[in-house]
Write a protein that holds these residues in place. Structure first.
Motif, PDB file in Angstrom:
ATOM      1  N   GLY A  65       1.708  -2.802   4.009  1.00 26.48           N
ATOM      2  CA  GLY A  65       1.284  -2.457   2.661  1.00 26.48           C
ATOM      3  C   GLY A  65       0.854  -3.699   1.908  1.00 26.48           C
ATOM      4  O   GLY A  65       1.198  -4.827   2.263  1.00 26.48           O
ATOM      5  N   TYR A  80       2.581   5.738  -1.438  1.00 21.27           N
ATOM      6  CA  TYR A  80       1.791   6.189  -0.300  1.00 21.27           C
ATOM      7  C   TYR A  80       0.638   7.008  -0.863  1.00 21.27           C
ATOM      8  O   TYR A  80       0.853   7.988  -1.592  1.00 21.27           O
ATOM      9  N   ARG A 113       0.561   1.606   0.151  1.00 21.34           N
ATOM     10  CA  ARG A 113       0.542   1.893   1.586  1.00 21.34           C
ATOM     11  C   ARG A 113      -0.361   3.089   1.847  1.00 21.34           C
ATOM     12  O   ARG A 113      -0.421   4.016   1.043  1.00 21.34           O
TER      13      ARG A 113
END
Length: 255
Positions: A65, A80, A113
């Motif tokens: 990430g 995410y 990420r």
């Protein structure tokens, strides 16, 4: 939605309906998870090294990430995200300006990420990671700011996109980017067409991105975008008005 393994042989051109259909297919509802946020007294600001700012500091985590801010911040926020997710685009455009002062304080870091849902996620994820690490989050945010334009481009030629499935992987993703207008979009924002083509022809790099997404999604139970973690605790919120109070409860100041 269950996340399946995004291998290169399967991630080719996709049959596409309306732009909204793809956006909804790539997003999810509220992420599943408990609160679990530890309450803390306000944490004093942490100065950045002389001559630098935390908002201008980017590092890459062990999970691949991209971390914006103090890598040792006591409060670590992880998102995410999918580049074809409208809710992620909304968070980028509305919440990140509000998040910046927290990052500047050195108390909060923000890590982006990738969660790969489809070929277009994989192409855009590869392109935004193609240049210097400092450009990854800004390029992602620019793509989300232009979400409607990007989505319209990648859905403009469904027959051509589907035909990319017959190409070898080292040509397939280059062609997807060209057909979808992504090569030109990012070239106008500092990523040259030659750079983009080289990255999109690097099947090892692309597979690494896909594998990291798949592995982390399975290990952490990430099934929706955006999904947030605060100091390793999975949150059940996906909007700034619900997220900010949790940051403050964890010790982030609101000034």
């Amino acid at each position: 939605m269950t996340v399946s393994r995004p291998n290169l042989s399967r991630l080719s051109g996709l049959a596409i309906a309306a732009p909204m259909a793809l956006a909804l297919a790539s997003c999810g509802g509220e992420a599943e998870g408990g609160d679990g946020v530890i309450t803390s007294d306000p944490i004093a600001d942490i100065a950045a090294p002389e001559g630098t700012t935390w908002a201008g500091t980017t590092t890459i985590s062990d999970q691949s990430g991209y971390v914006l801010g103090n890598p040792d911040a006591p409060i670590k926020l992880v998102e995410y995200a999918s580049h074809t997710c409208g809710a992620c685009a909304n968070f980028s455009t509305t919440a990140k300006p509000e998040l910046k002062p927290y990052i500047e304080s050195g108390v909060v870091s923000f890590e982006h990420r990738q969660l790969i849902r489809n070929s277009f996620d994989l192409v855009i994820a590869t392109m935004v990671q193609c240049g210097a690490k400092e450009s990854m989050q800004p390029l992602s945010d620019q793509a989300w700011t232009s979400f409607n334009e990007v989505m319209a481009g990648i859905q403009a030629n469904p027959e051509g996109m589907n035909a990319t499935g017959d190409l070898p992987p080292n040509e397939r993703f280059v062609k997807i980017a060209e057909l979808g207008g992504l090569t030109d979009f990012f070239a106008a924002r500092g990523l040259s067409a030659d750079q983009a083509k080289a990255c999109l022809a690097d099947t090892d790099k692309i597979q690494k991105i896909a594998d990291a997404s798949d592995k982390q999604a399975k290990e952490l139970g990430v099934t929706a975008t955006p999904t947030f973690f605060l100091n390793d605790t999975k949150l059940d919120v996906n909007s700034w008005d619900k997220l900010e109070p949790l940051l403050q409860r964890a010790g982030a100041r609101d000034e």
